[in-house]
Design a protein around this motif. Structure first.
Motif, PDB file in Angstrom:
ATOM      1  N   GLY A  39      -8.879  26.796  15.514  1.00 34.33           N
ATOM      2  CA  GLY A  39      -8.788  24.728  14.551  1.00 34.33           C
ATOM      3  C   GLY A  39      -7.460  23.880  13.267  1.00 34.33           C
ATOM      4  O   GLY A  39      -8.607  22.997  12.804  1.00 34.33           O
ATOM      5  N   LEU A  40      -6.828  24.701  14.181  1.00 30.82           N
ATOM      6  CA  LEU A  40      -5.943  24.212  12.472  1.00 30.82           C
ATOM      7  C   LEU A  40      -5.344  23.200  12.787  1.00 30.82           C
ATOM      8  O   LEU A  40      -4.483  22.696  13.993  1.00 30.82           O
ATOM      9  CB  LEU A  40      -4.485  25.033  12.590  1.00 30.82           C
ATOM     10  N   TRP A  41      -5.492  21.553  12.552  1.00 29.04           N
ATOM     11  CA  TRP A  41      -4.543  20.359  13.017  1.00 29.04           C
ATOM     12  C   TRP A  41      -3.711  20.000  11.582  1.00 29.04           C
ATOM     13  O   TRP A  41      -3.311  20.358  10.772  1.00 29.04           O
ATOM     14  CB  TRP A  41      -5.694  19.815  12.988  1.00 29.04           C
ATOM     15  N   LEU A  42      -2.222  19.583  12.401  1.00 33.59           N
ATOM     16  CA  LEU A  42      -1.042  19.067  11.892  1.00 33.59           C
ATOM     17  C   LEU A  42      -1.104  18.074  11.750  1.00 33.59           C
ATOM     18  O   LEU A  42      -1.059  17.145  13.311  1.00 33.59           O
ATOM     19  CB  LEU A  42       0.150  20.727  12.123  1.00 33.59           C
ATOM     20  N   THR A  43      -0.005  17.722  10.759  1.00 32.88           N
ATOM     21  CA  THR A  43       0.182  15.977  10.879  1.00 32.88           C
ATOM     22  C   THR A  43       1.603  16.386  10.763  1.00 32.88           C
ATOM     23  O   THR A  43       2.481  16.207  10.015  1.00 32.88           O
ATOM     24  CB  THR A  43       0.070  14.880   9.765  1.00 32.88           C
ATOM     25  N   LEU A  44       1.978  15.122  11.622  1.00 34.50           N
ATOM     26  CA  LEU A  44       3.737  15.540  11.389  1.00 34.50           C
ATOM     27  C   LEU A  44       3.752  14.224  11.271  1.00 34.50           C
ATOM     28  O   LEU A  44       3.775  13.091  11.752  1.00 34.50           O
ATOM     29  CB  LEU A  44       4.605  15.808  12.895  1.00 34.50           C
ATOM     30  N   ARG A  45       5.137  13.715  10.303  1.00 35.47           N
ATOM     31  CA  ARG A  45       5.275  12.052   9.692  1.00 35.47           C
ATOM     32  C   ARG A  45       6.953  12.363   9.557  1.00 35.47           C
ATOM     33  O   ARG A  45       7.979  13.131   9.462  1.00 35.47           O
ATOM     34  CB  ARG A  45       5.151  12.209   8.337  1.00 35.47           C
ATOM     35  N   ALA A  46       7.337  10.993   9.938  1.00 36.66           N
ATOM     36  CA  ALA A  46       8.932  10.764  10.286  1.00 36.66           C
ATOM     37  C   ALA A  46       9.219   9.522   8.769  1.00 36.66           C
ATOM     38  O   ALA A  46       8.639   9.044   8.993  1.00 36.66           O
ATOM     39  CB  ALA A  46       9.474  10.811  11.514  1.00 36.66           C
ATOM     40  N   ALA A  47      10.223  10.407   7.854  1.00 37.90           N
ATOM     41  CA  ALA A  47      11.174   9.391   6.458  1.00 37.90           C
ATOM     42  C   ALA A  47      12.342   9.130   6.851  1.00 37.90           C
ATOM     43  O   ALA A  47      13.399  10.118   7.026  1.00 37.90           O
ATOM     44  CB  ALA A  47      10.100   8.506   6.254  1.00 37.90           C
TER      45      ALA A  47
END
Length: 360
Positions: A255-263
């Protein structure tokens, strides 16, 4: 020369039988990884693909994550992903049906073909996207070295796209069990990538989470393919190829959701500032916020716009009366919407529904 009539009949029969097996695979369900492995086994047996990449995607941004792949040039994986994202030809974000690169003139196949695939001996690539009105749930690339894909192969991929899309969405819907109380929460975790997507550094905890997304072979370091994908989307956005933000939400486990972002990394005052395209790229990995998690939850469970709005009010702490007033509905209509939500999400009461949707 046309194939003998008997050969054509046998070929068509094989496609029909394979579609039937795909329907059974989709109906059997399973988590998103197991589902794709089973589907790939069927696709490769019928279509003879030598290599493949089957990715889940964030339903809103269409950015890839959690690939099941066997690529033709693994040492060049960062370059392959970068070129995939900046290539316009047959890009999954613009596909409306299955397509093959062989259907395009040589000069229009884009940098992925010109710079990497053709020199590696690839003959053709067939691509399919799995999208419905709730979002984009995945895309598939199949590579062949010996022969081009034909019209029948593409028609087959078109025929199975609907059930595969629904199965992928259902698999994502199943990835929302309530989080166990007291569970450790990650990060944020950071990877530092060069402009050509080579890893230059990372925080100590990052490899463990990357290994959870794509379990590595024994004795090998995890492959940060999810980080490559969001960083490549940043490059595509900068190049004007695709406007979606460089962000992907992906289920890790339990149930663990991760968000990946790039900058891009910004340089401080007084430092020599390189051109934007030469700046390093930071990819952050952190637990998906309750609001972003709720969005994927509603899409994956095929909630209507009204049901999504109602669940959002419940997530904000509103009771039935407040929801009814805010949405200009009767209390009975609110209850009818709630019953529909319970049915779609497999829950029986609000507490369980919100625990699954918000991860709290």
């Amino acid at each position: 020369m046309a194939p003998p009539a008997g050969h054509a009949h046998t070929h068509a029969h094989a496609h029909v039988r394979s579609r039937e097996r795909v329907l059974r695979i989709c109906a059997a369900g399973g988590d998103a990884h197991v589902l794709r492995v089973r589907l790939l086994r069927e696709f490769r047996a019928l279509l003879g693909a030598d290599a493949f990449a089957f990715l889940l995607t964030d339903p809103v941004t269409s950015v890839g994550c959690a690939p099941v792949a066997r690529v033709p040039v693994l040492p060049e994986l960062p370059r392959l992903i970068r070129l995939k994202y900046v290539t316009r030809a047959d890009r999954w974000t613009s596909l409306t049906g299955a397509a093959a690169l062989s259907g395009l003139p040589e000069g229009e196949r884009g940098p992925l073909w010109e710079e990497l695939l053709r020199p590696a001996g690839v003959r053709d690539v067939a691509s399919a996207v799995f999208r419905d009105r709730f979002g984009c749930w995945g895309f598939l690339d199949l590579w062949r070295y010996g022969a081009e894909f034909g019209a029948a192969d593409l028609a087959y991929l078109d025929a199975v796209a609907g059930p595969v899309t629904e199965a992928l969405r259902h698999a994502q819907a199943a990835a929302f069990p309530a989080r166990p109380p007291g569970t450790d929460r990650p990060g944020p975790l950071v990877l530092l990538l060069s402009p050509d997507l080579r890893v230059r550094g990372q925080t100590p905890e990052a490899p463990a989470y990357l290994a959870g997304l794509i379990p590595p072979e024994e004795g090998r370091a995890p492959i940060p393919a999810a980080a490559y994908n969001v960083a490549a989307q940043l490059l595509a956005r900068e190049a004007g190829v695709d406007p979606n933000p460089p962000r992907a939400r992906v289920h890790l486990a339990d149930g663990l959701w991760l968000t990946l972002r790039a900058a891009r990394i910004e340089h401080g005052p007084g430092a020599e500032v390189p051109p934007p395209s030469d700046r390093e790229i930071a990819v952050t990995i952190e637990e998906t916020t309750p609001a972003d998690r709720l969005d994927v939850f509603c899409r994956a469970h095929a909630l209507t716009g009204r049901e999504t709005e109602l669940l959002g009010h419940l997530a904000d702490g509103a009771d039935t009366g407040a929801v009814a007033q805010t949405m200009s509905l009767s209390a009975l209509t609110v209850q009818d919407h709630l019953k529909s939500i319970f049915t779609k999400t497999g829950t029986r009461h609000r507490r369980a529904l919100l625990a699954r949707a918000l991860g709290t």
